[in-house]
Enzyme design. Sequence first.
Site, PDB file in Angstrom:
ATOM      1  N   TYR A 145       0.840  -1.202   0.000  1.00 28.46           N
ATOM      2  CA  TYR A 145       0.000   0.000   0.000  1.00 28.46           C
ATOM      3  C   TYR A 145       0.875   1.253   0.000  1.00 28.46           C
ATOM      4  CZ  TYR A 145      -3.750   3.179   1.550  1.00 28.46           C
ATOM      5  OH  TYR A 145      -4.662   4.199   1.648  1.00 28.46           O
ATOM      6  N   GLY A 205      -1.198  -4.164  20.489  1.00 23.97           N
ATOM      7  CA  GLY A 205      -0.054  -3.607  21.223  1.00 23.97           C
ATOM      8  C   GLY A 205      -0.522  -3.061  22.558  1.00 23.97           C
TER       9      GLY A 205
END
Length: 310
Positions: A145, A205
């Site tokens: 991307y 995370g």
Amino acid sequence: MRALVAGGAGFIGSHLCEFLLDRGIEVLCLDNLVTGSRANVRHLLGRDGFKFLKRDIARLKTIPGSSDVVFNLASPASPRDYLALPLQTLETGATGTRNLLELCRRQRSVFVMASTSEVYGDPTKHPQREDYWGNVNPVGFRSVYDEAKRYAEALTMAYHRTHGLPTRIARIFNTYGPRMKVDDGRVVPNLISQSLAGQPLTIYGSGRQTRSFCYVSDMVEALFRLAGCPDPMPVNLGNPEEFSVLRIARIVRRLTGSKNPFEFRPLPEDDPRRRRPDIARARRLLKWKPRVRLEQGLERTIDWFRAGPA
Ligand code: UDP
């Protein structure tokens, strides 16, 4: 006045089509419906001046009629989608963008490239200004991307410099609102749909990484203004209010009245740690700034998710 919106059945694209029609501009909407959906533009199909064609910009042959402006919003944009569609993502950004630029060169139309804050990668400068060149892993999973968009920017500038084409580059930062897919995988639709479904809210995370979220109505107004601004250099478009993922999760939980727990998951590879646009250029060139505050935009988005996507 006539506009071509590539990726017009996608999330931002469909809002842009509607915005243009509301201003009396005819819209030709192209989409291959890989990540976009007919449902996003169904309400526009009966409107005067709106036409939808199922087309892949990477395989574009002829397009009926000509347009004054071409917006290129065609691309998978959610990490989940572009990780699942690596080759199509590269091809759309490269061949697809080239095909649209060729079309613009023949028609002498304005070209607006929807680029991304991902061109800055995991930024080492904060907030990000347009003259920062970025910190991108060229071979990581996200590179399909990031590099496709960086190439598309380079291609856009080459058409401008070689052919004098009137081009614009929008670097779009995180944008949210109605018509994001429930299974899109991005943080706002995930947190909302999980809250409404009574599921744990997934935090990747530590949740301390930040993003800056722009409501979609502010974004399409900026894209429209950018089309009318003769500066070819990139312009950051986004909302500079920065939030950690944990903070957004807490806000979504409060606004939905959910008591669902957080579920911590591993941080995806190359996940940018901080992201916030410096929008001084957009403010100056476009006389624009975002108006919708995060809570207000989230409330509207939650209402839409509650009602159930069309
Ligand atoms: N994220 C998260 N939980 C989710 C989805 C995403 O914590 O269910 C995190 C993701 O790791 C990233 C941030 O939210 O740090 C924004 O992710 P998103 O996929 O929305 O867009 P990105 O800005 O990474 O392209």
